[in-house]
Design an enzyme around this catalytic site. Structure first.
Site, PDB file in Angstrom:
ATOM      1  N   SER A 112      36.238  31.452  50.312  1.00 53.23           N
ATOM      2  CA  SER A 112      37.291  31.824  51.249  1.00 53.23           C
ATOM      3  C   SER A 112      37.028  31.192  52.623  1.00 53.23           C
ATOM      4  CB  SER A 112      37.404  33.353  51.330  1.00 53.23           C
ATOM      5  OG  SER A 112      38.574  33.753  51.996  1.00 53.23           O
TER       6      SER A 112
ATOM      7  N   ASP B 277      46.222  34.004  43.683  1.00 52.08           N
ATOM      8  CA  ASP B 277      45.703  33.949  45.053  1.00 52.08           C
ATOM      9  C   ASP B 277      46.694  33.173  45.921  1.00 52.08           C
ATOM     10  OD1 ASP B 277      44.270  33.624  47.410  1.00 52.08           O
ATOM     11  OD2 ASP B 277      42.579  32.594  46.476  1.00 52.08           O
TER      12      ASP B 277
ATOM     13  N   HIS C 106      42.357  36.638  44.798  1.00 54.28           N
ATOM     14  CA  HIS C 106      41.411  36.167  45.799  1.00 54.28           C
ATOM     15  C   HIS C 106      40.192  37.102  45.854  1.00 54.28           C
ATOM     16  CE1 HIS C 106      40.353  33.845  49.359  1.00 54.28           C
ATOM     17  NE2 HIS C 106      39.963  34.970  49.910  1.00 54.28           N
TER      18      HIS C 106
END
Length: 327
Positions: free
Chosen positions: A160, A269, A299
């Site tokens: 991320s 995601d 995610h």
């Protein structure tokens, strides 16, 4: 493919406790401070599930002062090294948050992992976290012998926001001559040429204009408004140019000359498309890429669902991909 059953159950239950206020508070406000306090609250320790030779914490010199790192060693002998940056939207996360992921990567890929507790926004906006990443890479190169790692097989990676920092560091090293001293590295230490980059559902494009954000930007744990909050905290437009590739790697004019990459996306995601588009651009620039899409996942699933058989299989594949790229 539909959401996996465990993912659907999570979103209907515990995932609701992680929801952001709608709309998120203004950066710097009292409500923002309260939200950050909640996000940064210590989480219950997860018992280690992977056997490693050694796990130890250390403090290194960083551009903003002492910088905490955690070192994972799977066994004896000279090993490849992965410098790992945790996720959390640049505003939260610590060494404990991604401990299980780092243990898994060290055990499955057989590499030493150095996890970096970089400075967080909004108190420390860009370039603080990137400078800490570069400092950790410089320290790793300078201390390769003591760490028991091969200085020619150093990778950078993260999930991320950490994937953003990893991609940005790779661009920085390419653009500023990896073997020369780089501004921001403590003591003018030389940074290592990178052998690989590991980008796990990375955030790469500040424009937030992909089809997956439009399609999945609500109800899938990471919302579009939440993502905008993270960008405002890390790269406030009043002081940071978000078109700079070291802020938003998708803005890079060319990706030629970057190290080979393992890229992971998740089907449900909002960041899926920017990860896959970046992988396609890397391939188009002649960079070797291993791209994997996790079907039915959201995610952050590696941290959320580690231990699930499908996640374990995917972790093993990612580790195998990384081993191939590191030689």
């Amino acid at each position: 493919m539909a959401l996996r059953p465990e993912v659907e159950a999570f979103l209907a239950g515990p995932g609701r406790d992680l929801a952001f206020p709608d709309p998120p508070p203004e950066i710097g406000s009292e409500a923002c401070a309260k939200l950050l306090t909640r996000l940064r609250a210590p989480r219950p320790a997860v018992p280690p599930t992977r056997s490693l030779r050694q796990v130890r914490d250390a403090t290194i010199e960083g551009p903003g002062g002492p910088l905490s790192v955690r070192i994972y060693r799977p066994g004896e002998g000279s090993r490849p090294l992965l410098v790992y940056l945790h996720g959390g939207g640049w505003v939260m996360g610590d060494l404990a948050m991604h401990d299980a992921t780092c243990r898994a990567l060290a055990a499955l890929a057989g590499c030493v992992v150095v996890s970096v507790d970089y400075r967080l926004a909004p108190e420390h906006p860009h370039p603080a976290a990137l400078d800490d990443t570069l400092a950790a890479l410089a320290w790793a190169r300078a201390n390769a012998a003591a760490l028991g790692v091969d200085p020619t097989r150093i990778a950078v990676g993260g999930s991320s926001a950490g994937g953003n920092l990893a991609a940005a560091a790779a661009l920085r090293l390419r653009d500023e001559a990896a073997r020369a001293p780089v501004a921001g590295a403590p003591g003018g230490l030389a940074l290592p040429p990178l052998a690989a980059q590991l980008l796990l559902y990375p955030v790469l494009d500040s424009r937030m204009a992909t089809a997956s954000i439009a399609e999945l930007g609500s109800g899938h744990l990471l919302d579009r408004a939440q993502l905008a909050f993270y960008w405002d905290a890390y790269a406030p437009t009043a002081s940071v140019d978000r078109t700079v590739p070291q802020v938003s790697p998708a803005h890079a004019a060319t990706l030629a000359g970057l190290p080979p990459a393992v890229v992971l996306s998740a089907e449900h995601d909002p960041l899926r498309d920017e990860a896959e588009q970046y992988a396609a651009r890397l391939r188009g620039a002649g960079v070797r890429v291993e791209l994997r899409r996790a079907r039915g996942q959201i995610h952050g699933f590696l941290a959320l669902f580690q231990g699930e058989p499908e996640v374990e299989r995917l972790l093993a594949r990612i580790a195998s991909d990384l081993v191939r790229l590191l030689g």
